[in-house]
Scaffold this motif. Structure first.
Motif, PDB file in Angstrom:
ATOM      1  N   VAL A 292     -86.515 -14.150  -9.737  1.00 32.79           N
ATOM      2  CA  VAL A 292     -86.263 -13.007  -9.878  1.00 32.79           C
ATOM      3  C   VAL A 292     -84.669 -12.201 -10.393  1.00 32.79           C
TER       4      VAL A 292
ATOM      5  N   ARG B 210     -92.641  -6.964 -15.441  1.00 34.87           N
ATOM      6  CA  ARG B 210     -92.030  -6.003 -16.674  1.00 34.87           C
ATOM      7  C   ARG B 210     -91.701  -7.680 -17.687  1.00 34.87           C
TER       8      ARG B 210
ATOM      9  N   GLU C  46     -92.075 -16.812 -18.648  1.00 35.33           N
ATOM     10  CA  GLU C  46     -91.452 -18.747 -19.232  1.00 35.33           C
ATOM     11  C   GLU C  46     -92.101 -19.638 -18.186  1.00 35.33           C
TER      12      GLU C  46
ATOM     13  N   ARG D 254     -94.307  -8.740  -7.087  1.00 31.81           N
ATOM     14  CA  ARG D 254     -94.022  -7.095  -5.849  1.00 31.81           C
ATOM     15  C   ARG D 254     -95.084  -5.987  -7.223  1.00 31.81           C
ATOM     16  N   ARG D 255     -95.019  -5.492  -8.095  1.00 27.97           N
ATOM     17  CA  ARG D 255     -96.067  -4.547  -8.525  1.00 27.97           C
ATOM     18  C   ARG D 255     -97.463  -4.596  -8.734  1.00 27.97           C
TER      19      ARG D 255
ATOM     20  N   GLY E 286     -91.656 -11.661 -11.839  1.00 23.08           N
ATOM     21  CA  GLY E 286     -92.718  -9.852 -13.656  1.00 23.08           C
ATOM     22  C   GLY E 286     -92.076  -9.859 -14.494  1.00 23.08           C
ATOM     23  N   GLY E 287     -90.311 -10.717 -14.358  1.00 22.82           N
ATOM     24  CA  GLY E 287     -90.044 -10.583 -15.831  1.00 22.82           C
ATOM     25  C   GLY E 287     -89.860 -12.036 -16.666  1.00 22.82           C
ATOM     26  N   ASN E 288     -89.289 -11.620 -17.727  1.00 20.06           N
ATOM     27  CA  ASN E 288     -89.195 -13.105 -18.850  1.00 20.06           C
ATOM     28  C   ASN E 288     -89.167 -14.662 -18.138  1.00 20.06           C
ATOM     29  N   VAL E 289     -88.385 -14.434 -17.640  1.00 15.71           N
ATOM     30  CA  VAL E 289     -87.865 -15.969 -16.873  1.00 15.71           C
ATOM     31  C   VAL E 289     -89.162 -16.422 -16.250  1.00 15.71           C
TER      32      VAL E 289
HETATM   33  P1  NAP Z   1     -85.552  -9.977 -14.743  1.00 15.55           P
HETATM   34  O1  NAP Z   1     -86.014  -8.890 -16.620  1.00 15.55           O
HETATM   35  O2  NAP Z   1     -84.308  -8.645 -14.292  1.00 15.55           O
HETATM   36  O3  NAP Z   1     -86.535  -9.395 -13.657  1.00 15.55           O
HETATM   37  C1  NAP Z   1     -86.585  -9.621 -12.749  1.00 15.55           C
HETATM   38  C2  NAP Z   1     -87.972  -9.644 -11.475  1.00 15.55           C
HETATM   39  O4  NAP Z   1     -88.247 -10.165 -10.375  1.00 15.55           O
HETATM   40  C3  NAP Z   1     -88.193  -8.384 -12.148  1.00 15.55           C
HETATM   41  O5  NAP Z   1     -90.389  -8.685 -12.165  1.00 15.55           O
HETATM   42  C4  NAP Z   1     -88.654  -7.664 -10.355  1.00 15.55           C
HETATM   43  O6  NAP Z   1     -89.807  -6.714  -9.710  1.00 15.55           O
HETATM   44  C5  NAP Z   1     -88.400  -8.983  -9.445  1.00 15.55           C
HETATM   45  N1  NAP Z   1     -88.225  -8.723  -8.774  1.00 15.55           N
HETATM   46  C6  NAP Z   1     -85.664  -8.487  -8.063  1.00 15.55           C
HETATM   47  N2  NAP Z   1     -85.624  -8.803  -7.586  1.00 15.55           N
HETATM   48  C7  NAP Z   1     -86.912  -9.123  -6.548  1.00 15.55           C
HETATM   49  C8  NAP Z   1     -87.235  -9.205  -5.058  1.00 15.55           C
HETATM   50  N3  NAP Z   1     -86.109  -9.541  -4.035  1.00 15.55           N
HETATM   51  N4  NAP Z   1     -88.675 -10.219  -4.604  1.00 15.55           N
HETATM   52  C9  NAP Z   1     -88.985  -9.598  -5.883  1.00 15.55           C
HETATM   53  N5  NAP Z   1     -89.329  -9.267  -7.505  1.00 15.55           N
HETATM   54  C10 NAP Z   1     -87.872  -9.128  -6.956  1.00 15.55           C
HETATM   55  O7  NAP Z   1     -85.006 -11.024 -15.056  1.00 15.55           O
HETATM   56  P2  NAP Z   1     -85.439 -11.759 -15.166  1.00 15.55           P
HETATM   57  O8  NAP Z   1     -86.318 -12.040 -15.951  1.00 15.55           O
HETATM   58  O9  NAP Z   1     -84.787 -12.983 -15.006  1.00 15.55           O
HETATM   59  O10 NAP Z   1     -84.368 -12.102 -16.717  1.00 15.55           O
HETATM   60  C11 NAP Z   1     -82.811 -11.911 -17.108  1.00 15.55           C
HETATM   61  C12 NAP Z   1     -82.308 -11.010 -17.979  1.00 15.55           C
HETATM   62  O11 NAP Z   1     -83.187 -12.125 -19.356  1.00 15.55           O
HETATM   63  C13 NAP Z   1     -83.630  -9.971 -18.963  1.00 15.55           C
HETATM   64  O12 NAP Z   1     -83.106  -9.175 -19.482  1.00 15.55           O
HETATM   65  C14 NAP Z   1     -84.437 -10.623 -19.293  1.00 15.55           C
HETATM   66  O13 NAP Z   1     -85.361  -9.566 -20.313  1.00 15.55           O
HETATM   67  C15 NAP Z   1     -83.661 -11.578 -20.591  1.00 15.55           C
HETATM   68  N6  NAP Z   1     -84.904 -13.322 -20.898  1.00 15.55           N
HETATM   69  C16 NAP Z   1     -85.001 -12.230 -21.936  1.00 15.55           C
HETATM   70  C17 NAP Z   1     -86.320 -13.735 -22.609  1.00 15.55           C
HETATM   71  C18 NAP Z   1     -86.483 -13.098 -24.238  1.00 15.55           C
HETATM   72  O14 NAP Z   1     -85.696 -12.849 -24.961  1.00 15.55           O
HETATM   73  N7  NAP Z   1     -87.920 -14.371 -24.557  1.00 15.55           N
HETATM   74  C19 NAP Z   1     -86.207 -15.272 -21.903  1.00 15.55           C
HETATM   75  C20 NAP Z   1     -85.254 -15.065 -20.131  1.00 15.55           C
HETATM   76  C21 NAP Z   1     -84.709 -13.928 -20.022  1.00 15.55           C
HETATM   77  P3  NAP Z   1     -89.394  -5.109 -11.081  1.00 15.55           P
HETATM   78  O15 NAP Z   1     -89.729  -5.580 -12.280  1.00 15.55           O
HETATM   79  O16 NAP Z   1     -90.164  -5.086 -10.285  1.00 15.55           O
HETATM   80  O17 NAP Z   1     -87.819  -5.127 -10.847  1.00 15.55           O
END
Ligand code: NAP
Length: 304
Positions: free
Chosen positions: A235, A178, A156, A173-174, A150-153
């Motif tokens: 995730v 995020r 996207e 999961r929620r 549910g994050g940005n990746v």
């Molecule tokens: P992230 O922001 O940490 O999101 C991970 C997501 O996966 C969360 O929604 C989390 O759920 C979920 N998750 C984690 N463990 C899990 C599990 N075992 N089972 C199911 N769901 C799980 O990671 P990300 O999306 O890879 O991004 C990494 C960083 O790069 C972040 O800071 C992000 O903001 C940044 N980023 C920014 C941009 C942009 O600004 N355009 C683009 C890409 C990445 P919960 O929400 O419930 O914790």
């Protein structure tokens, strides 16, 4: 000192840095954790976005990088780096077997994708389970797929996949995402996207390749089966930076550098997925490797 430069990691960033350093006649040692085994691309079925080599397997591309570096006379050693020490102009690279000295160090240790840990995830990796929508999405044109997270990746990735896939499920999961609101709105506006809230993957199913996933609703406990050809796991990623935290500045474990891959510690550089960067691809890792080797050369020539 036997080496002017030590490169930690032998993925695309580290090997490109080694090629550039060798061409600059900088005496270089590459320390890799596993001989020929360290790079994430080794497990990628097909790399379709590296210019000029469309469709090459990740393994073949990694071997090409490796052979290129070896043909330049780059020295390799297999060891696990545990820390870097800084003693004025000398960098001590402390490993499990040995300690090495150099004038400059490039950290190119990459990152690893956080796994779901669901049954079937490892079995179907490269057979419908993917950690990179940009790399593998095109293989699932007009198919139904799922993105987990549910994050940005995840957002996207899901948006990217809506452009080529028939249907994209975002499994979170929620009951709240995020990632950024604007991406949420964009995804919700897509006719071929559906968000499955409060859902976790219990297993990934198939025979030869991925055929679907079993989900469990975290509120009702209800189990369901959703047929999909691919499951994109998004995730989060974990940088392989544990040995360097405290020595070089980081943000959430990702090493902070300037645009030339310099950390704030003179003579220590970071390249590729381990550093904080907006895009983590083979091509950007290679570009980082070239920049870091160039910056290391400038640093070494400055006599510091
Ligand atoms: P992230 O922001 O940490 O999101 C991970 C997501 O996966 C969360 O929604 C989390 O759920 C979920 N998750 C984690 N463990 C899990 C599990 N075992 N089972 C199911 N769901 C799980 O990671 P990300 O999306 O890879 O991004 C990494 C960083 O790069 C972040 O800071 C992000 O903001 C940044 N980023 C920014 C941009 C942009 O600004 N355009 C683009 C890409 C990445 P919960 O929400 O419930 O914790």
């Amino acid at each position: 000192m036997k080496y002017e430069l030590i490169i930690i990691g032998a993925g695309p960033a580290g090997l490109t840095a080694a090629i550039y350093a060798s061409r600059a006649r900088i005496s270089t040692l590459v320390i890799e954790r596993e001989a020929f085994g360290g790079s994430q691309i080794i497990n990628t079925e097909s790399v379709d976005n590296y210019p000029g080599l469309a469709g090459i397997s990740g393994f073949d591309l990694a071997m090409k990088f490796r052979e290129h570096a070896q043909s330049m006379g780059v020295e390799f050693v297999t060891d696990h780096v545990t820390a870097i020490g800084v003693e004025e102009d000398v960098k001590l690279v402390c490993c499990e077997k040995n300690t090495y000295e150099a004038g400059a160090v490039i950290i190119a240790t990459g990152a690893r994708h956080r796994r779901l840990g669901a049954p079937g995830e490892a079995e179907f990796a490269g057979k419908g389970v993917s950690y990179c929508a940009t790399c593998d999405g095109a293989f699932f044109k007009d198919k139904d797929v799922a993105v987990i997270g549910g994050g940005n990746v995840a957002l996207e990735d899901a948006l990217y996949l809506t452009r080529m896939c028939r249907k994209v499920y975002l499994v979170h999961r929620r009951d709240a995402l995020r990632g950024e609101k604007i991406s949420q709105e964009q995804l919700m506006a897509k006719e071929n996207a559906e968000i499955l809230w409060n859902s976790v993957v219990s297993s990934i199913e198939g025979s030869e390749r991925t055929e679907g996933m079993k989900l469990r609703n975290t509120v009702t406990g209800e189990e369901s089966f959703v047929p999909v050809s691919a499951v994109f796991v998004a995730v989060g990623i974990i940088p392989n930076s544990e040995s360097f935290i405290g020595t070089v500045p980081d943000e959430d474990g990702f090493i902070l550098t300037d645009a030339e891959c310099r950390t704030s510690i003179p003579g220590i550089f970071a390249a590729g997925d381990v550093r904080k960067t907006p895009l983590r691809q083979v091509i950007t890792a290679c570009a980082d490797g070239a920049l870091a080797a160039n910056a290391a050369g400038v640093y070494l020539r400055s006599g510091k």
